[in-house]
Design an enzyme around this catalytic site. Structure first.
Site, PDB file in Angstrom:
ATOM      1  N   ASP A 114      27.999  -3.897  23.452  1.00  0.00           N
ATOM      2  CA  ASP A 114      27.118  -2.953  22.769  1.00  0.00           C
ATOM      3  C   ASP A 114      25.679  -3.449  22.908  1.00  0.00           C
ATOM      4  O   ASP A 114      25.372  -4.575  22.496  1.00  0.00           O
ATOM      5  CB  ASP A 114      27.524  -2.881  21.290  1.00  0.00           C
ATOM      6  CG  ASP A 114      26.851  -1.759  20.526  1.00  0.00           C
ATOM      7  OD1 ASP A 114      25.763  -1.309  20.947  1.00  0.00           O
ATOM      8  OD2 ASP A 114      27.404  -1.344  19.486  1.00  0.00           O
ATOM      9  N   SER A 158      12.958   9.227  29.960  1.00  0.00           N
ATOM     10  CA  SER A 158      13.250  10.660  30.069  1.00  0.00           C
ATOM     11  C   SER A 158      11.916  11.395  30.148  1.00  0.00           C
ATOM     12  O   SER A 158      10.860  10.832  29.806  1.00  0.00           O
ATOM     13  CB  SER A 158      14.029  11.114  28.830  1.00  0.00           C
ATOM     14  OG  SER A 158      14.048  12.522  28.703  1.00  0.00           O
ATOM     15  N   TYR A 175      15.295  10.943  19.516  1.00  0.00           N
ATOM     16  CA  TYR A 175      15.399  10.800  20.973  1.00  0.00           C
ATOM     17  C   TYR A 175      14.018  10.743  21.607  1.00  0.00           C
ATOM     18  O   TYR A 175      13.728   9.872  22.438  1.00  0.00           O
ATOM     19  CB  TYR A 175      16.204  11.969  21.542  1.00  0.00           C
ATOM     20  CG  TYR A 175      16.511  11.841  23.013  1.00  0.00           C
ATOM     21  CD1 TYR A 175      17.579  11.057  23.445  1.00  0.00           C
ATOM     22  CD2 TYR A 175      15.750  12.496  23.971  1.00  0.00           C
ATOM     23  CE1 TYR A 175      17.867  10.930  24.791  1.00  0.00           C
ATOM     24  CE2 TYR A 175      16.035  12.383  25.321  1.00  0.00           C
ATOM     25  CZ  TYR A 175      17.092  11.593  25.723  1.00  0.00           C
ATOM     26  OH  TYR A 175      17.368  11.466  27.066  1.00  0.00           O
ATOM     27  N   VAL A 213      19.830  15.738  33.775  1.00  0.00           N
ATOM     28  CA  VAL A 213      20.674  15.192  34.841  1.00  0.00           C
ATOM     29  C   VAL A 213      22.115  15.621  34.577  1.00  0.00           C
ATOM     30  O   VAL A 213      22.570  15.616  33.430  1.00  0.00           O
ATOM     31  CB  VAL A 213      20.587  13.653  34.908  1.00  0.00           C
ATOM     32  CG1 VAL A 213      21.368  13.122  36.104  1.00  0.00           C
ATOM     33  CG2 VAL A 213      19.126  13.192  34.977  1.00  0.00           C
ATOM     34  N   THR A 233      25.155  14.919  33.925  1.00  0.00           N
ATOM     35  CA  THR A 233      26.028  13.858  33.443  1.00  0.00           C
ATOM     36  C   THR A 233      26.715  14.350  32.169  1.00  0.00           C
ATOM     37  O   THR A 233      26.320  15.370  31.595  1.00  0.00           O
ATOM     38  CB  THR A 233      25.234  12.581  33.108  1.00  0.00           C
ATOM     39  OG1 THR A 233      24.466  12.814  31.903  1.00  0.00           O
ATOM     40  CG2 THR A 233      24.296  12.188  34.246  1.00  0.00           C
TER      41      THR A 233
END
Length: 277
Positions: free
Chosen positions: A80, A156, A173, A206, A208
């Site tokens: 982690d 990002s 985020y 992307v 994913t």
């Protein structure tokens, strides 16, 4: 035998977090194709605040197979990034096997896109503190070796501009991805004297599992509904989302000798998204 790529990274060792699938897997496979040995790390477990399935141990095993099928060497561990000691142990397992470190790709991240104290904390802890931990555990080895190195922090377009929509779930985020730029710029200055380069990469959407899941699709549909326009990921070029390999290609260039004097740069790989805004 190695893949058909140039083997420009032969003899180097890359440490990649979030390597079980998506962008992390693409980085591991691309760097292996270029000749690097890989130390791959992923949590391979669920985080309670994340509403979509995270990678599994089977996903990490699939990454291992893809690298080995190229003739590459890989050490994979579950760890982690929020746990600095566990991350250090995972890196050490790779150092014990390969004997050195040259490249660091701090890729692990989550996108719960939901408000609340737990969601905020988990996103900041994984996407920002986890990046800090990744760099911190790697830097002593890079400095001690005295051969320089290259560190790439995966941010990002949300690290360069605000995200659309009124949902407060994007706050953590966006804050974390902006924070990565600050880490990158400061580390670039701190480590330049050791010939260690530090850059960040800023993808648009992307393809994913992070965006290709029911929860994120619903979030994006809400943004679109508020804007009263057709689905549009905000790219200038006529593509909704890019492939993980598109990001991996940029990263491979940054960490190669072709990018040897590039440091302190926030590089968009975004189909023109930032420019359009």
């Amino acid at each position: 035998m190695r893949g058909r790529d140039s083997n420009s990274l032969r003899g180097r060792v890359a440490f990649v977090t979030g390597a079980a699938r998506g962008q992390g897997r693409a980085h591991a496979v691309k760097l292996a194709a270029e000749g690097a040995d890989v130390i791959a790390v992923d949590l391979c477990d669920q985080i309670a605040s994340v509403p979509y399935p995270l990678a599994s141990s089977e996903d990490l095993a699939a990454t291992v197979k893809l690298v080995e099928d190229l003739g590459g060497r890989i050490v994979a561990r579950q760890a982690d990034v929020r746990d600095r000691n566990a991350l250090q142990q995972a890196l050490q397992a790779g150092l014990d096997e390969f004997g050195r470190l040259d490249i660091v790709i701090a890729n692990a991240g989550i996108a719960p896109l939901q408000a609340g104290a737990e969601g905020w904390r988990d996103v900041i802890d994984v996407n920002l503190t986890g990046v800090h931990h990744t760099v911190e555990v790697a830097v002593p080895t890079l400095v001690e070796q005295g051969d320089g190195g290259s560190i790439v922090l995966i941010s990002s377009v949300a690290g360069l501009v605000g995200m659309g929509g009124s949902d407060p779930g994007a706050l953590a985020y966006t804050a974390a991805k902006h924070g990565i730029v600050g880490l990158m710029r400061q580390y670039a200055n701190l480590l330049a004297a050791h010939s260690i380069r530090v850059n960040s990469v800023h993808p648009t959407g992307v393809k994913t599992p992070m965006i290709d899941n029911d929860f994120t699709r619903q979030f994006l549909q809400q943004v679109v509904a508020e804007a009263e326009r057709p689905m549009d990921m905000g790219n200038a070029l006529p593509v909704q989302a890019v492939e993980p390999e598109d990001i991996a290609n940029a990263v491979a260039w940054l960490v190669s000798d072709a990018g040897r004097y590039v440091t302190g740069v926030a590089l968009p790989v975004d189909a023109g998204s930032v420019n359009k805004r």
